[in-house]
Design an enzyme around this catalytic site. Structure first.
Site, short mmCIF file in Angstrom:
data_model
loop_
_atom_site.label_atom_id
_atom_site.label_comp_id
_atom_site.label_asym_id
_atom_site.label_seq_id
_atom_site.Cartn_x
_atom_site.Cartn_y
_atom_site.Cartn_z
N ILE A 136 0.84 -1.20 0.00
CA ILE A 136 0.00 0.00 0.00
C ILE A 136 0.88 1.25 0.00
O ILE A 136 0.59 2.23 -0.70
CB ILE A 136 -0.98 -0.03 1.20
CG1 ILE A 136 -1.86 -1.27 1.08
CG2 ILE A 136 -1.83 1.23 1.24
CD1 ILE A 136 -2.64 -1.61 2.32
N LYS A 178 -3.90 -3.17 16.50
CA LYS A 178 -4.49 -2.04 15.76
C LYS A 178 -5.41 -1.24 16.68
O LYS A 178 -5.43 0.00 16.65
CB LYS A 178 -5.26 -2.54 14.53
CG LYS A 178 -4.37 -3.08 13.41
CD LYS A 178 -3.60 -1.96 12.71
CE LYS A 178 -2.64 -2.48 11.67
NZ LYS A 178 -1.74 -1.45 11.13
N ARG A 198 -16.60 -10.16 1.00
CA ARG A 198 -15.70 -9.10 1.46
C ARG A 198 -15.83 -7.86 0.58
O ARG A 198 -16.30 -7.92 -0.56
CB ARG A 198 -14.23 -9.56 1.40
CG ARG A 198 -13.88 -10.68 2.35
CD ARG A 198 -13.90 -10.20 3.81
NE ARG A 198 -13.55 -11.27 4.73
CZ ARG A 198 -14.40 -12.19 5.21
NH1 ARG A 198 -15.68 -12.16 4.86
NH2 ARG A 198 -13.98 -13.11 6.06
N SER A 215 -7.47 -0.87 10.39
CA SER A 215 -8.01 -2.01 9.66
C SER A 215 -9.42 -2.33 10.07
O SER A 215 -9.79 -2.19 11.24
CB SER A 215 -7.12 -3.22 9.94
OG SER A 215 -7.72 -4.39 9.46
N PRO A 264 -10.58 -20.82 10.64
CA PRO A 264 -10.95 -20.28 11.97
C PRO A 264 -10.80 -18.76 12.02
O PRO A 264 -9.84 -18.21 11.48
CB PRO A 264 -9.93 -20.94 12.92
CG PRO A 264 -9.37 -22.11 12.18
CD PRO A 264 -9.49 -21.80 10.71
N GLY A 265 -11.74 -18.11 12.66
CA GLY A 265 -11.65 -16.66 12.84
C GLY A 265 -12.29 -15.85 11.73
O GLY A 265 -12.41 -14.63 11.83
N TYR A 314 -3.18 -9.41 16.14
CA TYR A 314 -3.03 -8.36 15.11
C TYR A 314 -4.10 -7.29 15.32
O TYR A 314 -3.79 -6.08 15.38
CB TYR A 314 -3.15 -8.99 13.71
CG TYR A 314 -3.39 -8.00 12.62
CD1 TYR A 314 -2.42 -7.05 12.29
CD2 TYR A 314 -4.60 -7.98 11.90
CE1 TYR A 314 -2.65 -6.12 11.28
CE2 TYR A 314 -4.82 -7.06 10.90
CZ TYR A 314 -3.85 -6.13 10.59
OH TYR A 314 -4.08 -5.21 9.62
N1 UFG Z 1 -10.21 -17.05 1.43
C1 UFG Z 1 -10.27 -18.25 0.77
N2 UFG Z 1 -9.11 -18.85 0.40
C2 UFG Z 1 -7.89 -18.32 0.66
C3 UFG Z 1 -7.82 -17.08 1.35
C4 UFG Z 1 -8.99 -16.49 1.73
O1 UFG Z 1 -11.35 -18.78 0.51
O2 UFG Z 1 -6.86 -18.93 0.31
C5 UFG Z 1 -11.45 -16.36 1.78
C6 UFG Z 1 -11.63 -16.03 3.25
O3 UFG Z 1 -12.23 -17.09 3.94
C7 UFG Z 1 -12.51 -14.78 3.17
C8 UFG Z 1 -12.06 -14.11 1.89
O4 UFG Z 1 -11.43 -15.12 1.12
O5 UFG Z 1 -13.85 -15.14 3.02
C9 UFG Z 1 -11.06 -12.99 2.11
O6 UFG Z 1 -9.98 -13.46 2.88
P1 UFG Z 1 -8.61 -12.65 3.02
O7 UFG Z 1 -7.67 -13.50 3.82
O8 UFG Z 1 -8.17 -12.20 1.69
O9 UFG Z 1 -9.04 -11.36 3.81
P2 UFG Z 1 -9.74 -11.20 5.25
O10 UFG Z 1 -11.05 -10.53 5.00
O11 UFG Z 1 -9.76 -12.45 6.01
O12 UFG Z 1 -8.73 -10.26 6.02
C10 UFG Z 1 -8.17 -9.12 5.41
C11 UFG Z 1 -6.78 -8.90 5.99
C12 UFG Z 1 -6.87 -8.51 7.42
C13 UFG Z 1 -7.79 -7.34 7.55
C14 UFG Z 1 -9.13 -7.66 6.97
C15 UFG Z 1 -10.01 -6.46 7.05
O13 UFG Z 1 -6.00 -10.09 5.91
O14 UFG Z 1 -5.59 -8.11 7.86
O15 UFG Z 1 -8.99 -8.04 5.62
O16 UFG Z 1 -11.32 -6.79 6.72
F1 UFG Z 1 -7.93 -7.04 8.84
#
Ligand code: UFG
Length: 376
Positions: free
Chosen positions: A13, A174, A252, A146, A315-316, A170
């Site tokens: 970024i 934040k 998302r 975030s 998870p999470g 994490y």
């Molecule tokens: N996902 C998959 N396969 C993968 C990776 C992710 O299906 O290999 C899915 C996740 O379950 C989720 C979506 O894709 O539904 C997005 O996942 P990301 O890991 O790309 O992003 P997150 O929303 O989990 O988290 C990101 C950042 C965090 C931040 C958050 C803010 O990693 O640091 O966005 O909303 F806090």
């Protein structure tokens, strides 16, 4: 012309934000430890911005800025080090009027196994930065926060007033930094601070010259998907097909990194133009897309097929995370302008032209200082 310090400015970024700020004539100093950023990224930024030759100099010998032009100076350093920070503030003769604080660790899973590192880099690093800002009479700060702060809420869309309930180290760091900055702003009304809560930044500059280059196996969907498209990974694992969403996969709010970079430019403008204040803003598009919608858009936009398999939930994770971005539009006239197709096209342009990201450590500095000046 404003002189700005970007911590972590050689990362994903930060590098895109450097380009946006250079295009509006700023003078930039970047401090980065290259733990998840690269000097090569900024060499390319300098090139895209039309700066003069990117050249390495010693700490003692720095080429003066071209009169009337933007400039980019990169210093390898650690935000936890007062000495490195003092050097960053002083390196181009002082006069830094604002800081954009990107430096920090950001992998959720890693934060659970290495919490001390996360508290140290993210929180101690910010404390040290604030101390250094005090020493250098700088009271304008844009902080990379975030949407992770909102935890696993399924509230759609999420306004800034939603409760903060992070669920991993994490996220706690934040939240702690947001609290710290709020306390600092309360203690002295001279501070101008923006807390920018990013949703899911993805994509790349349309030139395909700069983009996201994660260390090792990508944690996030978009860079993983790009690597599958490029043949570097065999298939995508979709984490859960049984979420309470229209197609069962997680939803998302993906925003183009150039929109996000422009959001930083706007936040800086607003902080500098208006009386001291604290801004807390979501940066997202306000639109949610599922994992499978993103996969399909990537396939259609780029004429590719992406192999995937639906596996267990991670998870999470939560079902849905979408910003209410109206406050950012109201306060700073910013909203996302680029579509999901733009994201997929630009992300693939970067990945296909740079299958190994920025590559080896070639181009990494061996000395301390690298700089380029805009040819005016
Ligand atoms: N996902 C998959 N396969 C993968 C990776 C992710 O299906 O290999 C899915 C996740 O379950 C989720 C979506 O894709 O539904 C997005 O996942 P990301 O890991 O790309 O992003 P997150 O929303 O989990 O988290 C990101 C950042 C965090 C931040 C958050 C803010 O990693 O640091 O966005 O909303 F806090």
């Amino acid at each position: 012309m404003t002189k700005v310090l970007l911590t972590g400015g050689a990362g994903f970024i930060g590098s895109h934000t450097c380009l946006v700020l250079l295009e509006t004539g700023h003078q930039l100093v970047v401090i980065d430890d290259f733990s998840n950023g690269s000097a090569e990224a900024l060499r390319r930024v300098a090139e895209l911005a039309g700066l003069g030759p990117w050249r390495q100099a010693s700490a003692e010998h720095w080429t003066a800025a071209e009169p009337g032009g933007g400039s980019l100076t990169l210093l390898r350093g650690d935000v936890r080090s007062p000495r490195d920070l003092d050097r960053a503030f002083a390196i181009t003769g002082g006069g830094i009027s604002a800081v954009l604080h990107f430096a920090g660790l950001k992998a959720v899973g890693e934060s659970m196994t290495q919490p001390l590192r996360y508290w140290d880099v993210n929180v101690t690093g910010t404390v040290q930065l604030l101390e250094a800002m005090g020493r250098h009479a700088c009271q304008t700060l844009v902080f990379s926060s975030s949407a992770t702060l909102y935890g696993t809420t399924d509230r759609v869309p999420i306004p800034e007033t939603a409760p903060l309930q992070p669920i991993n180290p994490y996220g706690y760091t934040k939240a702690a930094v947001e609290r710290l900055l709020t306390d600092v702003a309360t203690s002295d009304p001279g501070w101008r601070i923006a807390l920018l809560r990013y949703f899911n930044p993805v994509g790349a500059h349309p030139s395909g010259r700069i983009g996201e280059d994660p260390n090792g196996l990508p944690n996030n969907l978009f860079p993983f998907l790009c690597q599958v498209a490029g043949g570097r990974r065999q298939h995508l694992e979709v984490f859960g097909g049984d979420w309470p969403t229209p197609d069962g996969t997680g939803v998302r709010d993906y925003l183009h990194v150039m929109d996000l970079a422009e959001g930083h430019g706007r936040a800086l403008d607003v902080l500098q133009a208006e009386p001291p204040q604290m801004l807390t803003l979501n940066l997202g598009s306000g639109h949610g897309y599922s994992v499978l919608e993103l996969v399909r858009s990537f396939e259609t936009t780029n004429g590719l097929t992406l192999p995937y398999a639906v596996v267990e939930r991670r998870p999470g994770d939560s079902a849905v995370s979408v910003a209410d971005p109206r406050e950012a539009e109201r306060r700073m006239g910013w909203r996302t302008r680029r579509s999901l197709a733009d994201i997929c096209r630009d992300g693939w342009a970067w990945q296909s032209a740079n299958p190994q990201g920025y590559g080896s450590n070639e181009g990494q500095p061996t000395g301390a200082l690298i700089g380029a000046q805009q040819v005016s």
